[in-house]
Each structure stands twice: as C-alpha cells, then as structure tokens.
Design a protein around this motif. Structure first.
Motif, PDB file in Angstrom:
ATOM      1  N   LEU A  87       0.944  -1.097   0.026  1.00 50.84           N
ATOM      2  CA  LEU A  87       0.152  -0.121  -0.187  1.00 50.84           C
ATOM      3  C   LEU A  87       0.867   1.321   0.104  1.00 50.84           C
ATOM      4  O   LEU A  87       1.661   1.226   0.867  1.00 50.84           O
ATOM      5  N   ALA A  88       0.451   2.210  -1.237  1.00 52.94           N
ATOM      6  CA  ALA A  88       1.478   3.397  -1.151  1.00 52.94           C
ATOM      7  C   ALA A  88       0.654   4.513  -0.648  1.00 52.94           C
ATOM      8  O   ALA A  88       1.244   5.534  -0.244  1.00 52.94           O
ATOM      9  N   ALA A  89      -0.722   4.598  -1.062  1.00 54.33           N
ATOM     10  CA  ALA A  89      -1.458   5.872  -0.561  1.00 54.33           C
ATOM     11  C   ALA A  89      -2.739   5.484  -0.781  1.00 54.33           C
ATOM     12  O   ALA A  89      -3.232   4.744  -1.506  1.00 54.33           O
ATOM     13  N   VAL A  90      -3.601   6.239  -0.131  1.00 56.93           N
ATOM     14  CA  VAL A  90      -4.977   6.303  -0.160  1.00 56.93           C
ATOM     15  C   VAL A  90      -5.516   7.753  -0.495  1.00 56.93           C
ATOM     16  O   VAL A  90      -4.948   8.751   0.194  1.00 56.93           O
ATOM     17  N   GLU A  91      -6.407   8.009  -1.456  1.00 57.53           N
ATOM     18  CA  GLU A  91      -6.917   9.498  -1.815  1.00 57.53           C
ATOM     19  C   GLU A  91      -8.592   9.495  -1.805  1.00 57.53           C
ATOM     20  O   GLU A  91      -9.139   8.434  -1.986  1.00 57.53           O
ATOM     21  N   TYR A  92      -8.855  10.444  -1.111  1.00 59.55           N
ATOM     22  CA  TYR A  92     -10.394  10.610  -0.821  1.00 59.55           C
ATOM     23  C   TYR A  92     -10.727  12.422  -0.996  1.00 59.55           C
ATOM     24  O   TYR A  92     -10.206  12.960  -0.609  1.00 59.55           O
ATOM     25  N   PRO A  93     -11.865  12.395  -1.967  1.00 56.74           N
ATOM     26  CA  PRO A  93     -12.134  13.888  -2.339  1.00 56.74           C
ATOM     27  C   PRO A  93     -12.738  14.377  -1.116  1.00 56.74           C
ATOM     28  O   PRO A  93     -14.046  13.917  -0.719  1.00 56.74           O
ATOM     29  N   ILE A 102      -3.274  10.365   1.954  1.00 54.99           N
ATOM     30  CA  ILE A 102      -2.474  10.017   2.923  1.00 54.99           C
ATOM     31  C   ILE A 102      -1.650   8.917   2.034  1.00 54.99           C
ATOM     32  O   ILE A 102      -1.765   7.769   1.557  1.00 54.99           O
ATOM     33  N   GLU A 103      -0.318   9.179   2.299  1.00 52.74           N
ATOM     34  CA  GLU A 103       0.582   8.627   1.624  1.00 52.74           C
ATOM     35  C   GLU A 103       1.603   7.838   2.415  1.00 52.74           C
ATOM     36  O   GLU A 103       2.080   8.542   3.719  1.00 52.74           O
ATOM     37  N   ARG A 104       2.322   6.750   2.206  1.00 52.41           N
ATOM     38  CA  ARG A 104       3.274   5.873   2.928  1.00 52.41           C
ATOM     39  C   ARG A 104       4.825   6.562   2.471  1.00 52.41           C
ATOM     40  O   ARG A 104       4.858   7.294   1.805  1.00 52.41           O
ATOM     41  N   SER A 105       5.411   7.020   3.803  1.00 47.18           N
ATOM     42  CA  SER A 105       6.831   7.472   3.688  1.00 47.18           C
ATOM     43  C   SER A 105       7.390   6.774   4.776  1.00 47.18           C
ATOM     44  O   SER A 105       7.087   5.798   5.225  1.00 47.18           O
ATOM     45  N   VAL A 106       8.663   7.067   4.874  1.00 43.66           N
ATOM     46  CA  VAL A 106       9.830   6.541   5.762  1.00 43.66           C
ATOM     47  C   VAL A 106       9.314   6.494   7.082  1.00 43.66           C
ATOM     48  O   VAL A 106       9.518   5.750   8.021  1.00 43.66           O
ATOM     49  N   ASP A 107       8.287   7.530   7.503  1.00 45.60           N
ATOM     50  CA  ASP A 107       7.865   7.989   8.637  1.00 45.60           C
ATOM     51  C   ASP A 107       6.547   7.229   8.974  1.00 45.60           C
ATOM     52  O   ASP A 107       6.101   7.617  10.023  1.00 45.60           O
ATOM     53  N   GLY A 108       6.191   6.441   8.138  1.00 45.99           N
ATOM     54  CA  GLY A 108       4.820   6.228   8.326  1.00 45.99           C
ATOM     55  C   GLY A 108       3.607   6.938   7.286  1.00 45.99           C
ATOM     56  O   GLY A 108       4.106   7.258   6.411  1.00 45.99           O
TER      57      GLY A 108
END
Length: 206
Positions: A87-93, A102-108
């Motif tokens: 899972l890399a990201a979730v998008e919602y209008p 909401i995107e995944r990064s090295v910090d969560g």
C-alpha cells in the motif's frame, strides 16, 4: 460517480514512497477505485481492497486532523494505490476542490490535502433574451449552477427578473471541468457582458 485522481507523475511519486524507499517501475503500480455505498464504512472498504487492518487503522489515525473517516460520504470515490503489492497511498475527495491524500513515507503514513487537478476548457456562450433569462440560458446549455453564479455576480446592478427585456443579450465566458474524460461540472465565470438596451454591464474574474 467521479474519480478524483492526481496526475500520472504524482501517482508514480506516491507509489515510490514505500517503507524501503525503493523506486518501482510504473508497471508495478496498481490503482483501485471504489465508490462508497450506503452500507460501507472506511474499514470495510479497505478490507475489501486487501488493505491490512493495521495499515487501515494507521491511515484512519493519520487523517484525523484533516478528516474523520467515520463520516465517509456515499457516492464519493476512495482510491487506493499499491506499489509492488505494498500500500502506497489512499486518496479521498473532501469536496469538489480538495483531495485528501494519505501516503506512505519512511516515517509512516502522512496526510495532506491537494487541489483536485481538473482538465479545464473555456466555453463562450451568447444568451439572447426571448422571455425569462433563466430559461433562455438553460436553452443555450448553461448549467443551473453557472446561471445562479451569474445572477449573484450581477446582484448589485441587475435584477434579472425585471431588468432584462426581449432583444437584450448576455455573453458568458466560463470554465467547464472534466476528470478522466468525465464531466465534472462548471468552474469559474471568467467574464460576462450583459447588454441591456444601450448599456453594457461587464464583469470579470480577478
């Protein structure tokens, strides 16, 4: 329902931000879009899309300062991006203008808002007055929303119920928006000219 998406460059960027920080090719990116129905909750939709429960909880918490996913709305489209099955990201209008990402990064998982990137074209239409302005504008293909915005724009100068007459006309220049080839309604009125008798009333977007 419309699918609110970011452009291809953003998709690739989001998909690359895995916990390992590795780059992935676009061929390993999977994008799933799910319209929200009346029986859905945020968690049931993500479970259906094979998102792990721990990730779903983390995403829910990460979004809390911007949006409460307990209030997810019917008809909107939840978009999930996977990179190499992670899972890399979730998008919602959030509305017609703003997207929650909401995107995944090295910090969560990190949440932010972005403007929705519509494709915008400009339409110029002339509305000859033959009777009632509202009906004449509808006959020219002008949307109800744009008509109401025009009436509001001229509210200090023109009462469209009494001030317009046959042989008057109104020119309107306005934006028409689309997303993924699907109409997304009208945007701003860029300019307008109302010719009432011998007087021109101009309006412009600043």
């Amino acid at each position: 329902p419309l699918s609110y998406t970011t452009d291809a460059t953003t998709q690739t960027t989001l998909a690359r931000e895995t916990t390992r920080g590795d780059e992935v090719s676009s061929s390993t990116i999977k994008v799933v879009e799910r319209p929200i129905s009346s029986d859905d909750t945020f968690y049931t939709v993500l479970e259906e899309l094979d998102v792990q429960k721990e990730d779903a909880r983390t995403i829910f918490d990460a979004a809390q300062d911007i949006y409460d996913f307990n209030k997810i709305q019917v008809g909107r489209v939840l978009r999930v991006v996977f990179a190499e099955k992670v899972l890399a990201a979730v998008e919602y209008p959030l509305d017609e203008e703003n997207l929650l990402v909401i995107e995944r990064s090295v910090d969560g998982f990190l949440a932010k808002t972005e403007p929705i990137s519509y494709d915008v074209t400009t339409r110029v239409v002339k509305v000859p007055i033959t009777g009632i302005f509202y009906l004449d504008a509808l006959d020219q293909g002008v949307s109800d929303n744009t008509i109401m915005n025009l009436v509001d724009l001229y509210s200090w100068d023109i009462d469209f119920a009494v001030d317009v007459a046959r042989s008057d006309w109104i020119d309107i220049v306005y934006e028409q928006r689309s997303l993924n080839g699907v109409s997304a309604g009208d945007g701003n009125i860029i300019a307008a000219r109302a010719r009432l008798g011998d007087t021109d009333y101009w309006a412009f977007l600043f």
